[in-house]
Design a protein around this motif. Structure first.
Motif, short mmCIF file in Angstrom:
data_model
loop_
_atom_site.label_atom_id
_atom_site.label_comp_id
_atom_site.label_asym_id
_atom_site.label_seq_id
_atom_site.Cartn_x
_atom_site.Cartn_y
_atom_site.Cartn_z
N ASN A 212 46.23 -11.92 -3.72
CA ASN A 212 45.72 -11.55 -2.41
C ASN A 212 46.91 -11.30 -1.49
OD1 ASN A 212 46.30 -13.94 -0.77
ND2 ASN A 212 44.66 -14.96 -1.89
N ARG B 282 42.26 -13.84 2.27
CA ARG B 282 43.38 -14.32 3.10
C ARG B 282 42.89 -15.32 4.13
NH1 ARG B 282 45.65 -12.32 8.07
NH2 ARG B 282 47.77 -13.07 8.28
N GLU C 267 40.32 -8.58 0.05
CA GLU C 267 41.62 -9.23 0.22
C GLU C 267 41.71 -9.92 1.58
OE1 GLU C 267 44.30 -9.49 -1.76
OE2 GLU C 267 43.86 -8.09 -3.38
#
Length: 185
Positions: free
Chosen positions: A96, A152, A148
């Motif tokens: 990621n 995060r 992603e």
């Protein structure tokens, strides 16, 4: 124009530490790197790697992000503390953007997804610091970028689903369904 790749053959110190708790992958990668001229040593986890780094810090390192006994970023930090000129890359099956940024900030020179081809690894290790990596042939889709970003924020919230959902202004159940799915391509 200069060649963006440093020749491995021209280097004096070809010591390489491979840190991965997936033993079959670790051994295959070690054999492949030895065939390409590296003097390899392997470590199964964080503690093993720290011990080996304290005795002989390598010129190069390939480090898995998630280890059974710790985090690959800690290995990068140890290597950089003992040998600032070392060139290390992070390999992971759980990529990621947040961890890629953190890895580079901590001294990794690149971040590759597993399973990585040995030639791609060598290209990353040998790239001159001032040269940028080639742009990807197939960039991430919008769905992947969204995924992603969610990953995060989830990591930044210490994997707390409720807090992540609140910060993303998303229903908790919707977030749980997204997190349960595999990453889009």
């Amino acid at each position: 124009m200069t060649d963006p790749i440093v020749s491995i053959e021209s280097l004096e110190d070809k010591s390489l530490l491979i840190v991965d708790d997936d033993k079959p992958f670790q051994q295959r990668l070690a054999r492949a790197m030895e065939k390409r001229g590296f003097s390899t040593e392997t470590a199964d986890g964080l503690q093993d790697a720290v011990f080996k780094i304290s005795h002989n810090a390598p010129a190069f390192a390939i480090v898995d992000m998630r280890l059974e006994d710790g985090n690959g970023l800690d290995v990068i930090q140890q290597i950089r503390a003992r040998r600032p000129d070392a060139r290390a890359i992070i390999l992971t099956g759980y990529g990621n953007i947040a961890t890629a940024v953190t890895a580079v900030k901590m001294g990794a020179i690149d971040y590759l997804a597993k399973p990585a081809d040995p030639d791609d690894i060598i290209a990353a290790l040998a790239r001159k610091p001032e040269d940028k990596a080639e742009p990807p042939e197939n960039p991430m889709s919008a769905d992947r970028v969204r995924w992603e970003h969610i990953q995060r924020v989830y990591e930044l919230c210490d994997r707390n689903v409720s807090e992540t959902a609140r910060r993303l202004n998303m229903h908790r159940r919707t977030l749980q369904r997204i997190l349960a799915k595999r990453a889009p391509r």
